[in-house]
Design a protein around this motif. Structure first.
Motif, short mmCIF file in Angstrom:
data_model
loop_
_atom_site.label_atom_id
_atom_site.label_comp_id
_atom_site.label_asym_id
_atom_site.label_seq_id
_atom_site.Cartn_x
_atom_site.Cartn_y
_atom_site.Cartn_z
N ILE A 1 0.81 -1.12 -0.03
CA ILE A 1 -0.05 -0.03 -0.06
C ILE A 1 0.76 1.25 0.11
O ILE A 1 1.96 1.28 0.75
N GLU B 1 -4.46 7.66 -1.47
CA GLU B 1 -5.09 6.71 -0.50
C GLU B 1 -5.47 7.63 0.79
O GLU B 1 -4.51 8.34 1.21
N LYS C 1 -7.51 6.66 4.76
CA LYS C 1 -8.18 5.83 5.75
C LYS C 1 -9.17 4.99 5.24
O LYS C 1 -8.98 3.75 5.33
N ILE D 1 -7.76 2.81 2.24
CA ILE D 1 -7.09 1.83 2.98
C ILE D 1 -7.52 0.57 3.51
O ILE D 1 -7.33 -0.66 3.31
N GLU D 2 -8.83 0.86 4.29
CA GLU D 2 -9.46 0.02 5.07
C GLU D 2 -10.25 -0.94 4.06
O GLU D 2 -10.26 -2.11 4.23
N ILE E 1 -7.46 -3.27 2.60
CA ILE E 1 -7.15 -4.38 3.56
C ILE E 1 -8.32 -5.40 3.86
O ILE E 1 -7.94 -6.56 3.98
N ILE F 1 0.50 -7.72 4.28
CA ILE F 1 0.28 -6.21 4.00
C ILE F 1 1.69 -5.48 4.14
O ILE F 1 2.02 -5.49 5.37
N PHE G 1 3.55 -1.41 3.68
CA PHE G 1 3.63 0.00 3.45
C PHE G 1 4.88 0.31 2.92
O PHE G 1 5.90 0.08 3.39
N HIS H 1 -3.56 3.51 11.50
CA HIS H 1 -4.96 2.88 10.74
C HIS H 1 -4.97 1.51 10.28
O HIS H 1 -5.48 0.77 10.44
N ILE H 2 -3.69 1.30 9.76
CA ILE H 2 -3.38 0.16 8.95
C ILE H 2 -3.08 -0.96 10.20
O ILE H 2 -3.69 -2.05 10.17
N ARG H 3 -2.16 -0.33 11.15
CA ARG H 3 -1.90 -1.54 12.20
C ARG H 3 -3.37 -1.57 13.07
O ARG H 3 -3.44 -2.86 13.54
#
Length: 204
Positions: A21, A93, A95, A98-99, A102, A113, A115, A138-140
């Motif tokens: 991402i 991209e 939040k 990306i959500e 994912i 995944i 970054f 946010h990814i985490r």
């Protein structure tokens, strides 16, 4: 998704794919400002961002700078936001996008995944006003649901780096201890060898 499906068609199983991402969006110039959907005609003009100087690209902190004076849109088909500022088109991209990605990758059960670069996120927290590393945080939070997104409970990559430094210090201390043991053993060996030679010479 196109790339993931392509590699799948080439025989690579989803479980072996590490999907990236990026925090870098695209900045383009529209031919007609009223025609701004993805795939609309663009000019050959080459744009650069104000800080990162990426050809036809904006890192996420730069996108945040453009947001204030731009019109926000969200492409429901590709699940991506974009901004319109005059004839300038900026796809990126956030939040939400990306959500969406994912969740789809988790559905496919990919191996992992990644970054693309820490510096592509707002690592200072000064341009997007969402704290440090808003995208990575946010990814985490998505991939590790137990983590709550708040300044009091969420660790940033800076915190992880500090943990890594502590681990490195621990390893360094263990290494020093091991070296001291080896040196001591070597010294004892030399002393023992020397004493043995003296005894042999005395007996002869």
């Amino acid at each position: 998704n196109h790339t993931v499906l392509y590699w799948k068609s080439m025989g690579i199983d989803y479980s072996k794919m590490l999907v990236g991402i990026t925090g870098v969006g695209r900045i383009l110039e529209l031919v007609n400002v009223s025609s701004h959907l993805p795939g609309s005609p663009i000019t050959p003009t080459v744009e650069y961002g104000p800080y990162y100087n990426i050809r036809l690209g904006l890192a996420f902190p730069e996108v945040c700078v453009y947001k204030a004076a731009s019109q926000y849109y969200f492409d429901g088909l590709q699940k991506n936001p974009y901004l319109i500022r005059g004839h300038t088109w900026i796809g990126y991209e956030d939040k939400q996008s990306i959500e969406e990605k994912i969740k789809w990758f988790q559905h496919l059960d990919v191996a992992g995944i990644m970054f693309n670069g820490l510096d592509e996120d707002d690592f200072t927290g000064s341009l997007c006003n969402e704290g440090k590393y808003p995208l990575l945080t946010h990814i985490r939070a998505i991939v590790q649901p137990g983590i709550i997104e708040s300044s009091s409970t969420t660790t940033s990559p800076d915190d992880d780096a500090k943990i890594g430094d502590d681990d490195a210090k621990m390893v360094s201390e263990e290494t020093k201890h091991l070296i001291s043991i080896i040196i001591s053993a070597f010294v004892l060996f030399i002393l023992g060898y020397g004493i043995g030679q003296i005894i042999i010479a005395y007996r002869n």
